[in-house]
Design a protein around this motif. Structure first.
Motif, PDB file in Angstrom:
ATOM      1  N   PRO A   1       1.036  -1.057   0.216  1.00  0.00           N
ATOM      2  CA  PRO A   1       0.096  -0.045  -0.010  1.00  0.00           C
ATOM      3  C   PRO A   1       0.643   1.327   0.059  1.00  0.00           C
ATOM      4  O   PRO A   1       1.815   1.202   0.553  1.00  0.00           O
ATOM      5  CB  PRO A   1      -0.813  -0.206   1.498  1.00  0.00           C
ATOM      6  N   ARG A   2       0.398   2.285  -0.697  1.00  0.00           N
ATOM      7  CA  ARG A   2       0.915   3.574  -0.710  1.00  0.00           C
ATOM      8  C   ARG A   2       0.805   4.225   0.772  1.00  0.00           C
ATOM      9  O   ARG A   2       0.017   3.860   1.515  1.00  0.00           O
ATOM     10  CB  ARG A   2       0.355   4.542  -1.587  1.00  0.00           C
ATOM     11  N   VAL A   3       1.851   4.922   1.010  1.00  0.00           N
ATOM     12  CA  VAL A   3       1.896   5.535   2.536  1.00  0.00           C
ATOM     13  C   VAL A   3       0.325   6.312   2.623  1.00  0.00           C
ATOM     14  O   VAL A   3      -0.121   6.582   3.562  1.00  0.00           O
ATOM     15  CB  VAL A   3       3.186   6.519   2.491  1.00  0.00           C
ATOM     16  N   SER A   4       0.169   7.051   1.547  1.00  0.00           N
ATOM     17  CA  SER A   4      -1.180   7.734   1.553  1.00  0.00           C
ATOM     18  C   SER A   4      -2.276   6.883   2.058  1.00  0.00           C
ATOM     19  O   SER A   4      -3.318   7.548   2.634  1.00  0.00           O
ATOM     20  CB  SER A   4      -1.373   8.723   0.370  1.00  0.00           C
ATOM     21  N   GLU A   5      -2.363   5.750   1.734  1.00  0.00           N
ATOM     22  CA  GLU A   5      -3.462   4.932   2.408  1.00  0.00           C
ATOM     23  C   GLU A   5      -3.222   4.249   3.608  1.00  0.00           C
ATOM     24  O   GLU A   5      -4.258   3.653   3.802  1.00  0.00           O
ATOM     25  CB  GLU A   5      -3.335   3.663   1.042  1.00  0.00           C
ATOM     26  N   MET A   6      -2.373   4.492   4.192  1.00  0.00           N
ATOM     27  CA  MET A   6      -1.843   3.902   5.502  1.00  0.00           C
ATOM     28  C   MET A   6      -2.806   4.667   6.502  1.00  0.00           C
ATOM     29  O   MET A   6      -2.957   5.853   6.656  1.00  0.00           O
ATOM     30  CB  MET A   6      -0.565   3.822   5.750  1.00  0.00           C
ATOM     31  N   SER A   7      -2.952   3.924   7.769  1.00  0.00           N
ATOM     32  CA  SER A   7      -3.332   4.653   9.054  1.00  0.00           C
ATOM     33  C   SER A   7      -2.574   3.945  10.250  1.00  0.00           C
ATOM     34  O   SER A   7      -1.723   3.056  10.139  1.00  0.00           O
ATOM     35  CB  SER A   7      -4.718   4.407   9.422  1.00  0.00           C
ATOM     36  N   TRP A   8      -2.523   4.705  11.349  1.00  0.00           N
ATOM     37  CA  TRP A   8      -1.905   4.090  12.460  1.00  0.00           C
ATOM     38  C   TRP A   8      -2.261   2.983  12.934  1.00  0.00           C
ATOM     39  O   TRP A   8      -1.610   2.048  13.583  1.00  0.00           O
ATOM     40  CB  TRP A   8      -1.951   5.268  13.538  1.00  0.00           C
ATOM     41  N   ARG A   9      -3.317   2.473  12.532  1.00  0.00           N
ATOM     42  CA  ARG A   9      -4.054   1.126  13.143  1.00  0.00           C
ATOM     43  C   ARG A   9      -3.277  -0.031  12.366  1.00  0.00           C
ATOM     44  O   ARG A   9      -3.310  -1.072  12.687  1.00  0.00           O
ATOM     45  CB  ARG A   9      -5.628   1.257  12.846  1.00  0.00           C
TER      46      ARG A   9
ATOM     47  N   LEU B   1      -0.706  -1.803  14.204  1.00  0.00           N
ATOM     48  CA  LEU B   1      -1.172  -2.669  15.740  1.00  0.00           C
ATOM     49  C   LEU B   1      -0.711  -2.077  16.961  1.00  0.00           C
ATOM     50  O   LEU B   1      -0.419  -2.650  17.976  1.00  0.00           O
ATOM     51  CB  LEU B   1      -0.586  -4.005  15.466  1.00  0.00           C
ATOM     52  N   LEU B   2      -1.103  -0.715  17.024  1.00  0.00           N
ATOM     53  CA  LEU B   2      -0.730   0.020  18.269  1.00  0.00           C
ATOM     54  C   LEU B   2      -1.865  -0.035  19.141  1.00  0.00           C
ATOM     55  O   LEU B   2      -3.101  -0.654  18.923  1.00  0.00           O
ATOM     56  CB  LEU B   2      -0.793   1.619  17.858  1.00  0.00           C
ATOM     57  N   HIS B   3      -1.511  -0.074  20.518  1.00  0.00           N
ATOM     58  CA  HIS B   3      -2.548  -0.258  21.659  1.00  0.00           C
ATOM     59  C   HIS B   3      -3.675   0.761  21.146  1.00  0.00           C
ATOM     60  O   HIS B   3      -3.412   1.825  20.959  1.00  0.00           O
ATOM     61  CB  HIS B   3      -1.572   0.192  22.848  1.00  0.00           C
ATOM     62  N   PRO B   4      -4.786   0.101  21.395  1.00  0.00           N
ATOM     63  CA  PRO B   4      -6.220   0.967  21.178  1.00  0.00           C
ATOM     64  C   PRO B   4      -6.197   2.260  22.044  1.00  0.00           C
ATOM     65  O   PRO B   4      -6.383   3.341  21.477  1.00  0.00           O
ATOM     66  CB  PRO B   4      -7.264   0.181  21.908  1.00  0.00           C
ATOM     67  N   ASP B   5      -5.523   2.353  23.261  1.00  0.00           N
ATOM     68  CA  ASP B   5      -5.184   3.592  24.113  1.00  0.00           C
ATOM     69  C   ASP B   5      -4.329   4.581  23.331  1.00  0.00           C
ATOM     70  O   ASP B   5      -4.698   5.964  23.209  1.00  0.00           O
ATOM     71  CB  ASP B   5      -4.775   3.347  25.342  1.00  0.00           C
ATOM     72  N   LEU B   6      -3.426   3.953  22.704  1.00  0.00           N
ATOM     73  CA  LEU B   6      -2.478   5.062  22.033  1.00  0.00           C
ATOM     74  C   LEU B   6      -3.060   5.404  20.490  1.00  0.00           C
ATOM     75  O   LEU B   6      -2.818   6.566  20.232  1.00  0.00           O
ATOM     76  CB  LEU B   6      -1.175   4.147  21.628  1.00  0.00           C
ATOM     77  N   ILE B   7      -3.953   4.793  19.860  1.00  0.00           N
ATOM     78  CA  ILE B   7      -4.772   5.287  18.851  1.00  0.00           C
ATOM     79  C   ILE B   7      -5.461   6.325  19.256  1.00  0.00           C
ATOM     80  O   ILE B   7      -5.539   7.345  18.515  1.00  0.00           O
ATOM     81  CB  ILE B   7      -5.415   4.007  18.156  1.00  0.00           C
ATOM     82  N   ARG B   8      -6.327   5.934  20.227  1.00  0.00           N
ATOM     83  CA  ARG B   8      -7.284   7.020  20.839  1.00  0.00           C
ATOM     84  C   ARG B   8      -6.609   8.500  20.908  1.00  0.00           C
ATOM     85  O   ARG B   8      -6.664   9.639  20.686  1.00  0.00           O
ATOM     86  CB  ARG B   8      -8.102   6.612  21.919  1.00  0.00           C
TER      87      ARG B   8
ATOM     88  N   LEU C   1      -3.597   9.603  19.887  1.00  0.00           N
ATOM     89  CA  LEU C   1      -3.181   9.927  18.477  1.00  0.00           C
ATOM     90  C   LEU C   1      -4.289  10.718  17.872  1.00  0.00           C
ATOM     91  O   LEU C   1      -3.990  11.916  17.449  1.00  0.00           O
ATOM     92  CB  LEU C   1      -2.711   8.968  17.684  1.00  0.00           C
ATOM     93  N   GLU C   2      -5.544  10.148  17.759  1.00  0.00           N
ATOM     94  CA  GLU C   2      -6.223  10.980  17.145  1.00  0.00           C
ATOM     95  C   GLU C   2      -6.860  12.072  17.901  1.00  0.00           C
ATOM     96  O   GLU C   2      -7.084  13.012  17.244  1.00  0.00           O
ATOM     97  CB  GLU C   2      -7.763   9.849  16.998  1.00  0.00           C
ATOM     98  N   ALA C   3      -7.005  11.911  19.352  1.00  0.00           N
ATOM     99  CA  ALA C   3      -7.352  13.054  20.214  1.00  0.00           C
ATOM    100  C   ALA C   3      -6.371  14.292  20.114  1.00  0.00           C
ATOM    101  O   ALA C   3      -6.773  15.161  20.235  1.00  0.00           O
ATOM    102  CB  ALA C   3      -7.614  12.654  21.520  1.00  0.00           C
TER     103      ALA C   3
END
Length: 244
Positions: free
Chosen positions: A27-35, A38-45, A47-49
């Motif tokens: 996948p292209r970098v522009s299609e990637m997400s932090w998920r 496989l980051l911890h859900p708390d870390l994902i939240r 990052l988004e916050a």
């Protein structure tokens, strides 16, 4: 812990499938997400916050998977491309829930100025804001925000500090060390002797060391010679170079 081991195994299998052609395309970098990491859900939240909702940058896309598998990183890239965030994400992921059994930090982040220390401390604080686990981010840079001082027990998950003789003994015991603006610090005659002590102390136990070195200078800068000779050269802690 077990979560880190499970993540490492999953990432290894996932990227093995990609590189051996079992996936249709990378996948292209522009299609990637932090998920994808496989980051911890708390870390994902967190990052988004904190407003990091976009795709990872190229340096993050290349560096995070290797770092999650235990590699040390030497990253040379312009300012603003995401080097500090990359190492912060990996460190927060790995030290979440860390309990300091011997009064030592799980990770040390070194910055050249009190202002950069405070800025980095704020970033780590944001990345742990949504964590339900014990994550202690301490600061020591002779500022009004300092939460740790030499002579006190250091039970930090992450200690952010300016290079100093007091850090040398801690560096020989910690599992992860990040050098922000290494080129700037190493070219400063005030910091250079202390940095060499810290690097040498950190290299005395290579089996438990992971190093993040972030720099703005080209990869052929002679200041890299010393740290390249000290970074652990064992299979579990191989070095991933990312130059931009």
């Amino acid at each position: 812990g077990q979560r880190i081991q499970d993540t490492a195994v999953f990432l290894f299998l996932k990227w093995s499938l990609v590189f051996f052609g079992r996936c249709s395309r990378l996948p292209r970098v522009s299609e990637m997400s932090w998920r994808e990491f496989l980051l911890h859900p708390d870390l994902i939240r967190s990052l988004e916050a904190s407003g990091f909702e976009g795709a990872p940058t190229q340096v993050q896309w290349e560096g995070i998977p290797s770092a999650m598998l235990g590699s040390s990183l030497i990253t040379v890239a312009p300012a603003g491309i995401g080097k500090t965030l990359m190492s912060a994400i990996v460190l927060v992921q790995q030290v979440a829930g860390f309990m300091a059994p011997e009064e030592r930090p799980a990770a040390i982040v070194l910055c050249p100025t009190p202002e950069l220390c405070v800025q980095t401390w704020k970033l780590y604080t944001k990345l742990t804001a949504m964590s339900d686990e014990r994550v202690v981010i301490d600061l020591w840079c002779n500022s009004t925000k300092d939460s740790w001082r030499p002579g006190q027990p250091c039970t930090s998950s992450v200690l952010i500090a300016v290079p100093s003789p007091e850090i040398v003994s801690l560096a020989s015991q910690t599992k992860h060390i990040a050098y922000e603006y290494f080129d700037y610090m190493y070219s400063d005659s005030t910091f250079k002797p202390t940095l060499e002590e810290i690097i040498s102390a950190a290299s005395s136990k290579p089996a438990i060391q992971q190093i993040f070195l972030c720099s703005l200078r080209p990869s052929n800068d002679p200041n890299f010679d010393f740290i390249k000779s000290k970074i652990p050269k064992i299979p579990r802690n191989n070095v991933q170079n990312t130059f931009f």
